[in-house]
Design a protein around this motif. Structure first.
Motif, PDB file in Angstrom:
ATOM      1  N   PHE A   1       0.839  -1.203   0.000  1.00 21.16           N
ATOM      2  CA  PHE A   1       0.000   0.000   0.000  1.00 21.16           C
ATOM      3  C   PHE A   1       0.870   1.249   0.000  1.00 21.16           C
ATOM      4  CE2 PHE A   1      -2.852  -3.136   2.087  1.00 21.16           C
ATOM      5  CZ  PHE A   1      -3.923  -3.049   1.207  1.00 21.16           C
ATOM      6  N   GLU A   2       1.928   1.216   0.790  1.00 27.06           N
ATOM      7  CA  GLU A   2       2.807   2.381   0.899  1.00 27.06           C
ATOM      8  C   GLU A   2       3.464   2.723  -0.434  1.00 27.06           C
ATOM      9  OE1 GLU A   2       5.596   1.502   3.983  1.00 27.06           O
ATOM     10  OE2 GLU A   2       4.038   1.077   5.481  1.00 27.06           O
ATOM     11  N   GLN A   3       3.804   1.686  -1.205  1.00 23.91           N
ATOM     12  CA  GLN A   3       4.488   1.943  -2.471  1.00 23.91           C
ATOM     13  C   GLN A   3       3.521   2.261  -3.604  1.00 23.91           C
ATOM     14  OE1 GLN A   3       7.908  -0.095  -3.721  1.00 23.91           O
ATOM     15  NE2 GLN A   3       8.597  -0.693  -1.687  1.00 23.91           N
ATOM     16  N   VAL A   4       2.441   1.502  -3.722  1.00 19.81           N
ATOM     17  CA  VAL A   4       1.490   1.714  -4.821  1.00 19.81           C
ATOM     18  C   VAL A   4       0.689   2.999  -4.625  1.00 19.81           C
ATOM     19  CG1 VAL A   4      -0.519   0.768  -6.037  1.00 19.81           C
ATOM     20  CG2 VAL A   4       1.339  -0.751  -5.311  1.00 19.81           C
ATOM     21  N   LEU A   5       0.361   3.319  -3.378  1.00 20.28           N
ATOM     22  CA  LEU A   5      -0.455   4.501  -3.080  1.00 20.28           C
ATOM     23  C   LEU A   5       0.387   5.660  -2.537  1.00 20.28           C
ATOM     24  CD1 LEU A   5      -3.499   2.674  -1.426  1.00 20.28           C
ATOM     25  CD2 LEU A   5      -3.228   3.354  -3.815  1.00 20.28           C
ATOM     26  N   LYS A   6       1.651   5.654  -2.844  1.00 19.01           N
ATOM     27  CA  LYS A   6       2.557   6.708  -2.389  1.00 19.01           C
ATOM     28  C   LYS A   6       2.067   8.083  -2.859  1.00 19.01           C
ATOM     29  CE  LYS A   6       7.429   8.108  -2.606  1.00 19.01           C
ATOM     30  NZ  LYS A   6       8.762   7.784  -3.177  1.00 19.01           N
ATOM     31  N   GLY A   7       2.033   9.028  -1.929  1.00 23.85           N
ATOM     32  CA  GLY A   7       1.571  10.378  -2.259  1.00 23.85           C
ATOM     33  C   GLY A   7       0.068  10.552  -2.148  1.00 23.85           C
ATOM     34  N   LEU A   8      -0.623   9.467  -1.797  1.00 25.42           N
ATOM     35  CA  LEU A   8      -2.083   9.509  -1.639  1.00 25.42           C
ATOM     36  C   LEU A   8      -2.454   9.096  -0.213  1.00 25.42           C
ATOM     37  CD1 LEU A   8      -3.017   7.620  -4.934  1.00 25.42           C
ATOM     38  CD2 LEU A   8      -3.263  10.086  -4.548  1.00 25.42           C
ATOM     39  N   GLU A   9      -3.440   9.753   0.331  1.00 26.89           N
ATOM     40  CA  GLU A   9      -3.931   9.351   1.650  1.00 26.89           C
ATOM     41  C   GLU A   9      -4.810   8.128   1.481  1.00 26.89           C
ATOM     42  OE1 GLU A   9      -6.511  11.122   5.431  1.00 26.89           O
ATOM     43  OE2 GLU A   9      -6.021  12.414   3.720  1.00 26.89           O
ATOM     44  N   TYR A  10      -4.481   7.061   2.205  1.00 19.09           N
ATOM     45  CA  TYR A  10      -5.289   5.849   2.066  1.00 19.09           C
ATOM     46  C   TYR A  10      -5.748   5.358   3.428  1.00 19.09           C
ATOM     47  CZ  TYR A  10      -1.100   3.108   3.366  1.00 19.09           C
ATOM     48  OH  TYR A  10      -0.016   2.590   4.028  1.00 19.09           O
ATOM     49  N   HIS A  11      -6.804   4.553   3.402  1.00 19.21           N
ATOM     50  CA  HIS A  11      -7.399   4.035   4.635  1.00 19.21           C
ATOM     51  C   HIS A  11      -7.621   2.531   4.486  1.00 19.21           C
ATOM     52  CE1 HIS A  11      -8.244   8.205   5.794  1.00 19.21           C
ATOM     53  NE2 HIS A  11      -8.659   8.378   4.553  1.00 19.21           N
ATOM     54  N   LEU A  12      -7.110   1.765   5.419  1.00 18.92           N
ATOM     55  CA  LEU A  12      -7.378   0.333   5.433  1.00 18.92           C
ATOM     56  C   LEU A  12      -8.827   0.112   5.854  1.00 18.92           C
ATOM     57  CD1 LEU A  12      -4.113  -1.014   7.137  1.00 18.92           C
ATOM     58  CD2 LEU A  12      -4.610  -0.763   4.696  1.00 18.92           C
ATOM     59  N   VAL A  13      -9.537  -0.698   5.084  1.00 21.12           N
ATOM     60  CA  VAL A  13     -10.973  -0.854   5.347  1.00 21.12           C
ATOM     61  C   VAL A  13     -11.376  -2.286   5.707  1.00 21.12           C
ATOM     62  CG1 VAL A  13     -11.626   1.108   3.918  1.00 21.12           C
ATOM     63  CG2 VAL A  13     -11.432  -1.148   2.867  1.00 21.12           C
ATOM     64  N   GLY A  14     -10.437  -3.200   5.668  1.00 19.75           N
ATOM     65  CA  GLY A  14     -10.799  -4.567   6.038  1.00 19.75           C
ATOM     66  C   GLY A  14      -9.686  -5.559   5.832  1.00 19.75           C
ATOM     67  N   GLU A  15      -9.739  -6.650   6.589  1.00 22.87           N
ATOM     68  CA  GLU A  15      -8.765  -7.738   6.452  1.00 22.87           C
ATOM     69  C   GLU A  15      -9.480  -9.043   6.738  1.00 22.87           C
ATOM     70  OE1 GLU A  15      -4.890  -9.458   8.843  1.00 22.87           O
ATOM     71  OE2 GLU A  15      -4.969  -7.291   8.467  1.00 22.87           O
ATOM     72  N   VAL A  16      -9.263 -10.047   5.879  1.00 18.66           N
ATOM     73  CA  VAL A  16      -9.877 -11.361   6.067  1.00 18.66           C
ATOM     74  C   VAL A  16      -8.823 -12.447   5.893  1.00 18.66           C
ATOM     75  CG1 VAL A  16     -12.176 -10.629   5.329  1.00 18.66           C
ATOM     76  CG2 VAL A  16     -10.555 -11.521   3.634  1.00 18.66           C
ATOM     77  N   GLU A  17      -9.026 -13.554   6.576  1.00 17.36           N
ATOM     78  CA  GLU A  17      -8.146 -14.705   6.429  1.00 17.36           C
ATOM     79  C   GLU A  17      -8.581 -15.519   5.226  1.00 17.36           C
ATOM     80  OE1 GLU A  17      -6.729 -18.713   8.886  1.00 17.36           O
ATOM     81  OE2 GLU A  17      -7.902 -17.146   9.891  1.00 17.36           O
ATOM     82  N   VAL A  18      -7.627 -15.959   4.422  1.00  7.93           N
ATOM     83  CA  VAL A  18      -7.917 -16.812   3.270  1.00  7.93           C
ATOM     84  C   VAL A  18      -6.953 -18.002   3.312  1.00  7.93           C
ATOM     85  CG1 VAL A  18      -8.812 -14.931   1.849  1.00  7.93           C
ATOM     86  CG2 VAL A  18      -6.365 -15.451   1.785  1.00  7.93           C
ATOM     87  N   GLY A  19      -7.103 -18.931   2.375  1.00  7.94           N
ATOM     88  CA  GLY A  19      -6.217 -20.078   2.366  1.00  7.94           C
ATOM     89  C   GLY A  19      -6.601 -21.076   1.299  1.00  7.94           C
ATOM     90  N   TYR A  20      -5.923 -22.228   1.322  1.00  8.69           N
ATOM     91  CA  TYR A  20      -6.223 -23.310   0.372  1.00  8.69           C
ATOM     92  C   TYR A  20      -7.232 -24.243   1.033  1.00  8.69           C
ATOM     93  CZ  TYR A  20      -5.313 -26.578  -3.462  1.00  8.69           C
ATOM     94  OH  TYR A  20      -5.439 -27.374  -4.585  1.00  8.69           O
TER      95      TYR A  20
END
Length: 289
Positions: free
Chosen positions: A215-234
């Motif tokens: 996020f820090e690299q792709v959205l550099k120079g933009l204010e961003y907000h984390l909105v969610g996190e989920v567990e995934v897997g095989y």
């Protein structure tokens, strides 16, 4: 723990999802005995399917990505449920090619470029929604980007990577999809393109700094907000009942020939390798059902 993290930026005009999927790709490698090149091809496809599947709103929906470029690896298939849990397989998991001139695994050479990437969304209706695009490179991420733009009509950028260790185990795997919503300012496009062009190697970021650093690299120079996190897997949902249903779809004459041999048969799941044994009497009952 594998996970998908989501964020928004640019006053909501940018949506970004990052997946950290080392464990799911390692599980797939173990099940199928994949070569490094096959691990990378299947791993990238699994990560893409998980990212896109977790976007589905319908609870029991599934999303399938099938890539067939005419290369020696054959078809690459990944299936995700609406929670982002995936399973997958490749035609020939043992195919391995020499590294490219830049030292990277030759996924495009294994997959091939003369074919299609097809995405099927089963939302529980009569017919699934199916969209296809011609392959750009066979490297998976560029092909997913093309699919999202042409079939979904959403300006997007996708990056996927799998880092294979010297012992062939998976050291890091994951990627991201970043999308622009309708009405986004052209300046946002320029910023994202510059950031993605200048970012460090994807698998290096995942291995050394973790998913949040993307996020820090792709959205550099933009204010961003984390909105969610989920567990995934095989995760493979196969069971004996599903296998029985598959056997009932075999041609009647073929099933009769199997029964006439008088021997138990073993059927293995293509996604997880679990085996199910059936006696002639059990097959006879299926035939009569």
């Amino acid at each position: 723990m594998d996970r998908i993290i989501r964020a928004t930026a640019g006053d909501g005009f940018i949506k970004m999802a990052v997946i950290e999927g080392r464990d799911m790709v390692e599980r797939a490698r173990e099940i199928h005995g994949c070569s490094p090149t096959a691990s990378a091809a299947l791993g990238r496809t699994l990560c893409a399917a998980s990212l896109m599947g977790e976007m589905l709103k319908e609870e029991k929906a599934t999303l399938t990505i099938r890539v067939n470029g005419g290369g020696p690896i054959g078809s690459v298939i990944a299936v995700s449920d609406s929670e982002g849990f995936v399973r997958g397989c490749v035609g020939d998991p043992f195919v391995d090619l020499p590294l490219r001139s830049d030292g990277k695994l030759n996924v495009g050479g294994a997959v091939g470029r003369n074919g299609m990437l097809t995405v099927s969304r089963d939302l529980g209706m009569r017919e699934p929604y199916i969209g296809s695009v011609e392959l750009v490179s066979g490297e998976i991420a560029e092909d997913v980007t093309r699919y999202l733009l042409e079939s979904e009509q959403v300006p997007s950028a996708c990056a996927l990577g799998v880092l294979v260790d010297v012992d062939r185990t998976i050291k890091a795997a994951g990627g991201f999809i970043v999308q622009l919503m309708p009405g986004a300012d052209e300046k946002l496009i320029d910023i994202l393109e510059e950031n993605i062009f200048m970012m460090d190697q994807l698998t290096t970021i995942l291995d050394e700094d973790g998913a949040e650093a993307l996020f820090e690299q792709v959205l550099k120079g933009l204010e961003y907000h984390l909105v969610g996190e989920v567990e995934v897997g095989y995760r493979c949902p196969c069971d004996r009942e599903r296998v029985e249903q598959a056997l009932t779809c075999i041609e009647r004459e073929e099933l009769e020939e199997i029964i006439a041999e008088g021997k138990d048969i073993s059927v293995s799941c293509q996604f997880c390798g679990k085996e199910y044994s059936f006696s002639p009497d059990e097959l006879l009952k299926l035939k009569k059902a």
